[in-house]
Design an enzyme around this catalytic site. Structure first.
Site, PDB file in Angstrom:
ATOM      1  CB  SER A   1      -7.993   4.059 -40.813  1.00  0.00           C
ATOM      2  OG  SER A   1      -7.136   3.081 -40.234  1.00  0.00           O
TER       3      SER A   1
ATOM      4  CG  ASP B   1      -1.123   6.791 -38.443  1.00  0.00           C
ATOM      5  OD1 ASP B   1      -0.831   5.672 -37.693  1.00  0.00           O
ATOM      6  OD2 ASP B   1      -1.629   7.085 -38.975  1.00  0.00           O
TER       7      ASP B   1
ATOM      8  CG  HIS C   1      -4.451   5.757 -36.843  1.00  0.00           C
ATOM      9  ND1 HIS C   1      -4.181   5.781 -38.087  1.00  0.00           N
ATOM     10  CD2 HIS C   1      -5.737   5.160 -36.676  1.00  0.00           C
ATOM     11  CE1 HIS C   1      -5.070   5.081 -38.888  1.00  0.00           C
ATOM     12  NE2 HIS C   1      -5.931   4.654 -37.961  1.00  0.00           N
TER      13      HIS C   1
END
Length: 287
Positions: free
Chosen positions: A123, A226, A255
């Site tokens: 991320s 996501d 995610h």
């Protein structure tokens, strides 16, 4: 935490080359116990945790990084970079750069292979790994990343109106792990609402072709469900178009799903696939 790895906490001192500030960056080093006393230089993955540049630390990724170290047979260095909003951009970038250089400087004395130092992150950490790879070229580092491991990375911090389809598909429901409003909060805390986010140090997907051509091979572990999926696809395509070796896995997951690897078999299987890919890249022949 995997019992087959040795864990060491360290403070990495900046040498002042990558940043005008001098401070220590905390890190945690995972080393496969079976390889602690080997005479063969070990490959390293320098990893930056996720959390929107605002939350997270060494402990939040402790579990799955210990397993990546075990399965990949690589040293993993988990970096605890400074967080926003107390330390906004570019503090995290400078810490990420300094930590990579610290690993490169200490490779020989620690028995690491300076030719095989990968960068990775999930991320927001994937953003930092991509930025480190680019800035290592821009700043002409003597040792540069040999591989990028980008797990559901945040690669675009520009305007939502010009963003990607997956923002509209999955950005309005927290069920998918990352609501767009949360992403906007993280973005603004990190770079400020007034920043257009179009600098390649914040949106590496926008880097110019001449820079992309100089980057190392890249692994993408994307999540289909996501909000960040399509910027990952776009960056992978741009790297390919510029001659970079790229491997993309797109997991049927939301995610951040690897954080539940200890409870969800699919997540653990995907995590192992990531580690095995890393192992195959770092060890061209079998151990």
């Amino acid at each position: 935490q995997n019992k087959h790895v040795r864990v060491e906490n360290v403070l990495m001192a900046s040498d002042g080359n990558a940043s005008s500030t001098h401070h220590h960056v905390p890190a945690r080093i995972y080393t496969p116990k079976a390889l602690v006393s080997t005479d063969v230089p070990l490959p390293v993955l320098v990893f930056y945790h996720g959390g929107g540049w605002v939350i997270g630390n060494r402990n939040t990724v402790n579990g799955f990084l210990s397993w990546i170290s075990h399965w990949s047979k690589c040293v993993v260095v988990s970096v605890e970079y400074r967080l926003a909003p107390e330390n906004p951009f570019p503090a995290a970038v400078e810490d990420a750069l300094n930590s990579f250089q610290w690993v490169a400087r200490h490779a020989a004395q620690r028995g690491w292979d300076p030719r095989k130092i990968a960068v990775g992150g999930d991320s927001a950490g994937g953003n930092l790994a991509a930025v480190v790879s680019q800035l290592a070229v821009v700043r002409q580092f003597e040792v540069r990343p040999s591989l990028q491991v980008l797990l559901f990375p945040a690669l675009y911090l520009g305007n939502k109106e010009t963003a990607f389809k997956s923002v509209d598909e999955f950005g309005s429901d927290s069920f998918y792990g990352l609501h767009w409003k949360d992403m906007l909060f993280f973005r603004n805390a990190y770079i400020g609402a007034q920043h257009d986010g179009l600098d390649h140090r914040t949106s590496p997907v926008l880097a110019e072709d001449y820079l992309l051509r100089e980057l190392p091979p890249a692994y993408f572990g994307l999540c289909h469900f996501d909000v960040l999926r399509d910027e990952g696809r776009e960056y992978a395509n741009r790297l390919r178009e510029n001659g970079v070796s790229v491997h993309v896995d797109e997991f049927d997951a939301h995610h951040g799903f690897i954080y539940v690897f200890h409870r969800v078999k699919y997540a653990k299987r995907c995590l192992k696939d990531i580690a095995i890919f890393l192992r195959n890249q770092m060890y061209p022949s079998k151990l």
